[in-house]
Every structure is written in structure tokens, then in C-alpha cells.
Design a protein around this motif. Sequence first.
Motif, PDB file in Angstrom:
ATOM      1  N   SER A  46       0.837  -1.198   0.000  1.00  0.00           N
ATOM      2  CA  SER A  46       0.000   0.000   0.000  1.00  0.00           C
ATOM      3  C   SER A  46       0.880   1.260   0.000  1.00  0.00           C
ATOM      4  N   GLU A  47       2.071   1.160   0.591  1.00  0.00           N
ATOM      5  CA  GLU A  47       3.026   2.273   0.507  1.00  0.00           C
ATOM      6  C   GLU A  47       3.451   2.518  -0.950  1.00  0.00           C
ATOM      7  N   MET A  48       3.633   1.439  -1.706  1.00  0.00           N
ATOM      8  CA  MET A  48       4.021   1.573  -3.122  1.00  0.00           C
ATOM      9  C   MET A  48       2.924   2.290  -3.905  1.00  0.00           C
ATOM     10  N   HIS A  49       1.667   1.923  -3.614  1.00  0.00           N
ATOM     11  CA  HIS A  49       0.541   2.587  -4.298  1.00  0.00           C
ATOM     12  C   HIS A  49       0.482   4.067  -3.911  1.00  0.00           C
ATOM     13  N   ARG A  50       0.740   4.350  -2.631  1.00  0.00           N
ATOM     14  CA  ARG A  50       0.699   5.747  -2.177  1.00  0.00           C
ATOM     15  C   ARG A  50       1.763   6.577  -2.913  1.00  0.00           C
ATOM     16  N   ILE A  51       2.981   6.028  -3.001  1.00  0.00           N
ATOM     17  CA  ILE A  51       4.061   6.778  -3.647  1.00  0.00           C
ATOM     18  C   ILE A  51       3.764   6.952  -5.141  1.00  0.00           C
ATOM     19  N   ASP A  52       3.242   5.911  -5.757  1.00  0.00           N
ATOM     20  CA  ASP A  52       2.886   6.003  -7.175  1.00  0.00           C
ATOM     21  C   ASP A  52       1.833   7.087  -7.393  1.00  0.00           C
ATOM     22  N   ALA A  53       0.838   7.143  -6.513  1.00  0.00           N
ATOM     23  CA  ALA A  53      -0.243   8.132  -6.654  1.00  0.00           C
ATOM     24  C   ALA A  53       0.301   9.557  -6.512  1.00  0.00           C
ATOM     25  N   ALA A  54       1.364   9.723  -5.718  1.00  0.00           N
ATOM     26  CA  ALA A  54       1.927  11.068  -5.514  1.00  0.00           C
ATOM     27  C   ALA A  54       2.927  11.447  -6.602  1.00  0.00           C
ATOM     28  N   MET A  55       3.681  10.454  -7.096  1.00  0.00           N
ATOM     29  CA  MET A  55       4.848  10.799  -7.920  1.00  0.00           C
ATOM     30  C   MET A  55       4.773  10.371  -9.369  1.00  0.00           C
ATOM     31  N   SER A  56       3.667   9.765  -9.776  1.00  0.00           N
ATOM     32  CA  SER A  56       3.573   9.358 -11.176  1.00  0.00           C
ATOM     33  C   SER A  56       3.397  10.576 -12.079  1.00  0.00           C
ATOM     34  N   PRO A  57       4.211  10.678 -13.148  1.00  0.00           N
ATOM     35  CA  PRO A  57       4.006  11.787 -14.078  1.00  0.00           C
ATOM     36  C   PRO A  57       2.824  11.514 -15.020  1.00  0.00           C
ATOM     37  N   TYR A  58       2.333  10.275 -15.008  1.00  0.00           N
ATOM     38  CA  TYR A  58       1.250   9.898 -15.931  1.00  0.00           C
ATOM     39  C   TYR A  58      -0.124  10.109 -15.326  1.00  0.00           C
ATOM     40  N   LYS A  59      -0.182  10.263 -13.985  1.00  0.00           N
ATOM     41  CA  LYS A  59      -1.480  10.445 -13.335  1.00  0.00           C
ATOM     42  C   LYS A  59      -1.727  11.941 -13.141  1.00  0.00           C
ATOM     43  N   GLU A  60      -2.795  12.441 -13.762  1.00  0.00           N
ATOM     44  CA  GLU A  60      -3.137  13.870 -13.660  1.00  0.00           C
ATOM     45  C   GLU A  60      -3.256  14.327 -12.216  1.00  0.00           C
ATOM     46  N   SER A  61      -3.737  13.409 -11.369  1.00  0.00           N
ATOM     47  CA  SER A  61      -4.038  13.770  -9.977  1.00  0.00           C
ATOM     48  C   SER A  61      -2.800  13.734  -9.078  1.00  0.00           C
ATOM     49  N   SER A  62      -1.631  13.306  -9.615  1.00  0.00           N
ATOM     50  CA  SER A  62      -0.466  13.183  -8.724  1.00  0.00           C
ATOM     51  C   SER A  62       0.074  14.564  -8.348  1.00  0.00           C
ATOM     52  N   GLU A  63       0.778  14.585  -7.228  1.00  0.00           N
ATOM     53  CA  GLU A  63       1.385  15.835  -6.791  1.00  0.00           C
ATOM     54  C   GLU A  63       2.435  16.292  -7.810  1.00  0.00           C
ATOM     55  N   LEU A  64       3.150  15.329  -8.377  1.00  0.00           N
ATOM     56  CA  LEU A  64       4.163  15.670  -9.374  1.00  0.00           C
ATOM     57  C   LEU A  64       3.527  16.349 -10.590  1.00  0.00           C
ATOM     58  N   SER A  65       2.365  15.840 -11.025  1.00  0.00           N
ATOM     59  CA  SER A  65       1.702  16.442 -12.187  1.00  0.00           C
ATOM     60  C   SER A  65       1.276  17.881 -11.893  1.00  0.00           C
ATOM     61  N   LYS A  66       0.865  18.112 -10.671  1.00  0.00           N
ATOM     62  CA  LYS A  66       0.469  19.477 -10.284  1.00  0.00           C
ATOM     63  C   LYS A  66       1.685  20.413 -10.397  1.00  0.00           C
ATOM     64  N   VAL A  67       2.836  19.926  -9.899  1.00  0.00           N
ATOM     65  CA  VAL A  67       4.053  20.729 -10.002  1.00  0.00           C
ATOM     66  C   VAL A  67       4.363  20.993 -11.477  1.00  0.00           C
ATOM     67  N   ASN A  68       4.277  19.956 -12.310  1.00  0.00           N
ATOM     68  CA  ASN A  68       4.579  20.136 -13.733  1.00  0.00           C
ATOM     69  C   ASN A  68       3.620  21.127 -14.405  1.00  0.00           C
ATOM     70  N   ARG A  69       2.370  21.131 -13.974  1.00  0.00           N
ATOM     71  CA  ARG A  69       1.393  22.051 -14.576  1.00  0.00           C
ATOM     72  C   ARG A  69       1.605  23.492 -14.135  1.00  0.00           C
ATOM     73  N   GLU A  70       2.027  23.692 -12.877  1.00  0.00           N
ATOM     74  CA  GLU A  70       1.949  25.045 -12.302  1.00  0.00           C
ATOM     75  C   GLU A  70       3.282  25.736 -12.027  1.00  0.00           C
ATOM     76  N   ALA A  71       4.359  24.956 -11.831  1.00  0.00           N
ATOM     77  CA  ALA A  71       5.577  25.558 -11.251  1.00  0.00           C
ATOM     78  C   ALA A  71       6.270  26.556 -12.171  1.00  0.00           C
ATOM     79  N   ALA A  72       5.973  26.553 -13.456  1.00  0.00           N
ATOM     80  CA  ALA A  72       6.572  27.567 -14.327  1.00  0.00           C
ATOM     81  C   ALA A  72       5.862  28.911 -14.148  1.00  0.00           C
ATOM     82  N   ARG A  73       4.655  28.887 -13.558  1.00  0.00           N
ATOM     83  CA  ARG A  73       3.895  30.141 -13.394  1.00  0.00           C
ATOM     84  C   ARG A  73       4.050  30.733 -11.998  1.00  0.00           C
ATOM     85  N   PHE A  74       4.102  29.865 -10.977  1.00  0.00           N
ATOM     86  CA  PHE A  74       4.266  30.375  -9.602  1.00  0.00           C
ATOM     87  C   PHE A  74       4.840  29.259  -8.721  1.00  0.00           C
TER      88      PHE A  74
END
Length: 318
Positions: free
Chosen positions: A48-76
Amino acid sequence: MVFALNLPAPARAEWFKSEQAVMGTSIAVQLWHTDADFADACIAAVMSEMHRIDAAMSPYKESSELSKVNREAARFPVAASKELFDLIARSLEMSERSGGAFDITYASVGRMYDYRARKKPGNAEIETALKAVNYHHIKLDRARGTIRFTHPGVYIDLGGIAKGHAVDRGISLLRERGIRHALVSAGGDSRILGDRRGRPWFTGIKDPRNPQRAPVVLPLSDTAISTSGDYERYFIEDGVRYHHIINPGTGRSARAARSVTVLGPDATTTDALSTTLFVLGPEKALKLADTMPEIDAIIIDSNGTMHYSSGLEPPAKQ
Ligand code: AMP
Ligand code: MG
């Protein structure tokens, strides 16, 4: 007279195993314990830890925290969890140490490759995207816990370090639960806790051009081991192998090695280093490995020749 004594079954110490597909790879957990229910609960906690990390760090999942950074960090500046912030900080340290061979902004161009679909960017696309490939474009603000990109085309991917991090998290969870003998692996990244009850684990290094064969076998205990290979994700076109480890300087597959195996104390380090040394190529790779006292490396170069870091050098023939 014969009595049927109703005693509980004796505790049977044994190895418990499980394998699941998570993070686009195969996750395996093996551990030794006397209690099957407890062992199962430990394995479930790691999965379940593996699933948690995947959900946060996958670049393929729109809902991941990493995807949010990729979408927004160039603006703010984007506020990040401590876990993501720290993993990006470790990635930047590896970039500094390797003169940019390891660079999570490689994905600004790397995302244009699709190995399954046999798709690669053209020269002009590579030239444009390369402007965004530079780890100096990532600014971390530790006091605020934010991440910002200073170039509009930057896109980051933690594929070269996140599996190692996940393996380390898995081992920590097992340790906290009192487990003393275990193996956790995520694709090419593994970590061994203890030994195999008095014997070592044996891990093979694959022949990059015949991955069913493992010409080198290493006896291991209490260590992490990662392998990066050009046979993991690739396609061949006109005799050229296009694979998933990208030289950030060229935006093209790194060509100086076929595989790199790294041994070290933790899987986050060995994962990032195996990718790094692959990009550097044998000569620079061994130089860097030899500055790291806890690290050993085995490199199979572009001709298929093996190179060892000084800690593993086979004794000279008499
Ligand atoms: P590994 O199998 O651990 O070597 O990781 C390969 C993965 O690392 C690739 O699939 C990419 O996600 C990522 N990657 C590729 N090239 C680089 C690079 N130069 N720096 C950092 N990460 C990279
Ligand atoms: Mg790696």
C-alpha cells in the motif's frame, strides 16, 4: 489409550512472498517470520506504501502531486509535501555531483519519446525542448517548502530515483515492524535487509543482449542494488536502439553503456546513481564511483566489456 491433544499448531517460521504490478513495474516483497498473519500484514503495508508513492509521484497520473508541479511551477511557486520536496532536493544533489548527467528535467525532451509506440522526436523538436533541460531551472525554497521552474518548457520526471525511494520506504516499514530478514524490489531496484538466514541472497546481473541469461551472480546481504539497462524500455529503428535513459546534453539515448549496476547502502542512492553512471559512460562513471566510499559499480560498456569499481576489482591473475 490415545488422546487427541488439541494443541495449537507449532509456529512455523518461513519465508513469505508476494508480487504485484505497481508504478509500471513489478514490486516483490519477501520476508521471513514465524507468524503468517503478521507476515501478510507486513507485505500489505509495503504494497500500500508503493501505491501511495505512485499516486503522488507518477508523471502519468493527472491527480499526482508531481503532475500538479509540472502544470503550475513555471507560473508560480508550488507548495510541495516534504517527501516530494526532499526527493527533488536529492535529485538536484545528484545533478551537481555528476555535472548534470542526472537531471530530472531530462523529461522536457524525454516525454516526447514513446518506446512502446516506437515514437521519437525529430531534430528540431529536440533542439527546442533541450532549452528546458537544465536542473538549474528548478528552484527550491526550503523555508517555504515550494518548487518553482524558471523556464516555461520544464517538465520533471522522477523515474530515475522514485523506485529506489519506494524500496527504501518499504524496508523502513518492515524494520519498524521488527522484520530482520527481507528483500523488497521494484523492477531493477532492490534492497536486502539482513541475509537469507545464514546464507546470502544471490542476485544476477543480466547479459544486456540476452537478458534471460545472468553471467555474473553476486552474493549479497544488507545492501541495496540497482541496475539500469538499455534493454528495459527501447525500440530499434534502422539498427539504432532508442531507449529510456537520456543524455541531458543531447536529448538522445545515452550510448556509452549497455548496463550499469550499483551497490550501496540505500536504494534511493543506488537508483539515482545507476542512471547517472549509465549517462556518464564507463570512464567518468568509475571515477565518480571511486569518490564514494560506500559505492561499488559494475558497468557493461557499449562493446559488452565489463568494468568494475576499485572495490570490486577481481584480483590480478598470478
Ligand atoms: P533507471 O531504470 O533507474 O535507470 O531509470 C530510468 C528512468 O530514469 C527513465 O525511465 C526516466 O524516467 C529517468 N531518466 C532517464 N534519463 C534520465 C536522466 N538523464 N536523469 C534523470 N532521470 C532520467
Ligand atoms: Mg536508476
